[in-house]
Design an enzyme around this catalytic site. Structure first.
Site, PDB file in Angstrom:
ATOM      1  N   ILE A  57       0.859  -1.181   0.000  1.00  0.00           N
ATOM      2  CA  ILE A  57       0.000   0.000   0.000  1.00  0.00           C
ATOM      3  C   ILE A  57       0.898   1.234   0.000  1.00  0.00           C
ATOM      4  O   ILE A  57       1.705   1.427   0.904  1.00  0.00           O
ATOM      5  CB  ILE A  57      -0.929   0.034   1.224  1.00  0.00           C
ATOM      6  CG1 ILE A  57      -1.729  -1.268   1.339  1.00  0.00           C
ATOM      7  CG2 ILE A  57      -1.880   1.236   1.145  1.00  0.00           C
ATOM      8  CD1 ILE A  57      -2.541  -1.395   2.612  1.00  0.00           C
ATOM      9  N   THR A  58       0.764   2.070  -1.019  1.00  0.00           N
ATOM     10  CA  THR A  58       1.580   3.281  -1.075  1.00  0.00           C
ATOM     11  C   THR A  58       0.907   4.403  -0.272  1.00  0.00           C
ATOM     12  O   THR A  58      -0.312   4.492  -0.197  1.00  0.00           O
ATOM     13  CB  THR A  58       1.790   3.746  -2.526  1.00  0.00           C
ATOM     14  OG1 THR A  58       0.528   4.132  -3.097  1.00  0.00           O
ATOM     15  CG2 THR A  58       2.406   2.644  -3.375  1.00  0.00           C
ATOM     16  N   GLY A  59       1.742   5.231   0.352  1.00  0.00           N
ATOM     17  CA  GLY A  59       1.219   6.385   1.085  1.00  0.00           C
ATOM     18  C   GLY A  59       0.280   6.026   2.209  1.00  0.00           C
ATOM     19  O   GLY A  59      -0.782   6.644   2.351  1.00  0.00           O
ATOM     20  N   ASN A  61       0.876   6.061   5.603  1.00  0.00           N
ATOM     21  CA  ASN A  61       1.234   6.537   6.939  1.00  0.00           C
ATOM     22  C   ASN A  61       0.132   7.391   7.549  1.00  0.00           C
ATOM     23  O   ASN A  61       0.194   7.759   8.712  1.00  0.00           O
ATOM     24  CB  ASN A  61       2.545   7.335   6.889  1.00  0.00           C
ATOM     25  CG  ASN A  61       2.429   8.576   6.031  1.00  0.00           C
ATOM     26  OD1 ASN A  61       1.769   8.554   4.995  1.00  0.00           O
ATOM     27  ND2 ASN A  61       3.061   9.656   6.453  1.00  0.00           N
ATOM     28  N   SER A  62      -0.908   7.707   6.742  1.00  0.00           N
ATOM     29  CA  SER A  62      -2.042   8.481   7.239  1.00  0.00           C
ATOM     30  C   SER A  62      -3.234   8.269   6.314  1.00  0.00           C
ATOM     31  O   SER A  62      -3.129   7.586   5.294  1.00  0.00           O
ATOM     32  CB  SER A  62      -1.692   9.979   7.315  1.00  0.00           C
ATOM     33  OG  SER A  62      -1.427  10.480   6.013  1.00  0.00           O
ATOM     34  N   GLY A  63      -4.357   8.888   6.677  1.00  0.00           N
ATOM     35  CA  GLY A  63      -5.528   8.880   5.801  1.00  0.00           C
ATOM     36  C   GLY A  63      -6.104   7.514   5.506  1.00  0.00           C
ATOM     37  O   GLY A  63      -5.998   6.581   6.301  1.00  0.00           O
ATOM     38  N   TYR A 213      -4.421  18.311  -9.560  1.00  0.00           N
ATOM     39  CA  TYR A 213      -4.880  17.162  -8.763  1.00  0.00           C
ATOM     40  C   TYR A 213      -6.048  16.485  -9.477  1.00  0.00           C
ATOM     41  O   TYR A 213      -6.096  15.256  -9.590  1.00  0.00           O
ATOM     42  CB  TYR A 213      -5.302  17.605  -7.363  1.00  0.00           C
ATOM     43  CG  TYR A 213      -5.874  16.460  -6.551  1.00  0.00           C
ATOM     44  CD1 TYR A 213      -5.032  15.526  -5.958  1.00  0.00           C
ATOM     45  CD2 TYR A 213      -7.247  16.301  -6.412  1.00  0.00           C
ATOM     46  CE1 TYR A 213      -5.543  14.456  -5.237  1.00  0.00           C
ATOM     47  CE2 TYR A 213      -7.768  15.238  -5.689  1.00  0.00           C
ATOM     48  CZ  TYR A 213      -6.924  14.318  -5.101  1.00  0.00           C
ATOM     49  OH  TYR A 213      -7.437  13.260  -4.397  1.00  0.00           O
TER      50      TYR A 213
END
Length: 337
Positions: A57-59, A61-63, A213
């Site tokens: 899973i990338t990214g 560390n939050s959310g 974005y």
């Protein structure tokens, strides 16, 4: 004298009453919106075990990435956290292990805005892992006004959200193909509707990052659909689906500058989904047996959703694929779908 004072008092009283009514109506509106969000949010209730499976899973560390990692780890999977900030990610890893009771949570450094970092990460994974069941391309960045170009000459938002994941997915394909019933999950967004990808300017270094974005989410969907077609044509056994998590109260809004963030924070806290709610469709596509053979689809609230016809244009998707290959400097000996 008495008459004017009475009028002034009545006027003040009326203003207070009007203000009170306005506050009450606003409060009730926000409660109704929050209740509607809660009632319409898809929730995955499946009890599928992920023991013996490996999930990147990338990214996370939050959310919603972190919430996805927590859920998958609790189901027994080996979770590889692919993150840029190792300090905050180390703390997140400890939280995930504590929550899940699963110590097989590995933290590896990955900066998706750097093509070199992507290649180094993929090389380590291919060397140390014998299988890869799910790749969740979750990481994303949303800048507002600050225009930035990466070391590879790519616009930062597009590099992180689209071009880095494009290269990463290619480099991990051999491991995915080696693993039976493997999956690729791409976190896109309904916000793609606010933009359109300009094939003549795929690396828009002079455009407003806030708009880019939305462009990157448009690109994510085109990438996902074309990848699914290529994987099917090659009989790879790998599926690929993308999703809209909802509008989430997550760290992605932290780059909105003052004073715009003041009003936004009120909206975010009252009207947006929580990260746990936003992660449900990611978890569903990662875990559920219901979609084990499903590929080339777009999901939201754990159900298949619809897309605009322009983002489904196969001709444009093929052209964009070739553009992406050039921008990430894909080599002749690099893996292909």
């Amino acid at each position: 004298m008495w008459y004017s004072e009475t009028l002034s008092y009545l006027h003040t009283t009326n203003l207070v009453v009007i203000a009170a009514y306005a506050a009450l109506i606003t409060f009730l509106f926000l409660v109704i919106v929050k209740l509607y969000t809660w009632m319409t949010t898809g929730v995955y209730h499946g009890t599928t075990s992920m023991k013996g499976k490996v999930v990147i899973i990338t990214g996370c560390n939050s959310g919603i990435g972190k919430e996805t990692a927590k859920d998958v780890a609790k189901r027994g999977a080996r979770v590889i956290m692919a993150c840029r900030n190792m300090e905050t990610s180390s703390k997140a890893r400890d939280e995930i292990i504590t929550y899940s009771g699963n110590s097989d949570v590995v933290l590896m450094e990955l900066d998706l805005s750097s093509l070199n970092s992507v290649r180094q990460f993929a090389a380590k994974v291919n060397k140390q892992e014998s299988r890869l069941d799910v790749l969740v391309n979750n990481a994303g960045v949303a800048n507002t006004f600050g225009k930035k170009v990466t070391e590879d000459g790519l616009e930062l938002t597009m590099a992180t959200n689209q071009y880095g994941p494009f290269l990463l997915t290619h480099l991990l394909l051999p491991l995915l193909k080696k693993t039976a019933n493997s999956r690729i999950v791409i976190v896109a967004s309904d916000l793609y509707k606010l933009a359109k990808l300009n094939l003549a300017k795929p690396n828009p270094t002079n455009q407003l990052p806030a708009y880019l974005y939305y462009v990157s989410k448009y690109a994510n969907i085109m990438f996902s659909m074309e990848l699914a077609r290529k994987l099917k044509d090659s009989n790879s056994g790998v599926t690929c689906n993308c999703l809209h998590p909802g509008i989430i109260d997550s760290g992605i809004w932290r780059n909105v500058p003052f004073p715009l963030n003041l009003g936004l924070q009120v909206i975010v806290k009252t009207m947006f989904k929580t990260t746990e709610q936003g992660a449900q469709t990611s978890i569903y596509l990662t875990v559920s047996e219901d979609v084990a053979k499903t590929s080339g689809k777009y999901f939201k609230d754990c159900k298949e959703g619809s897309l605009r016809s322009d983002v489904l244009d196969e001709g444009n998707a093929k052209k964009y694929w070739e553009i992406c290959e050039k921008l990430v400097k894909l080599q002749p000996n690099d893996p292909r779908p």
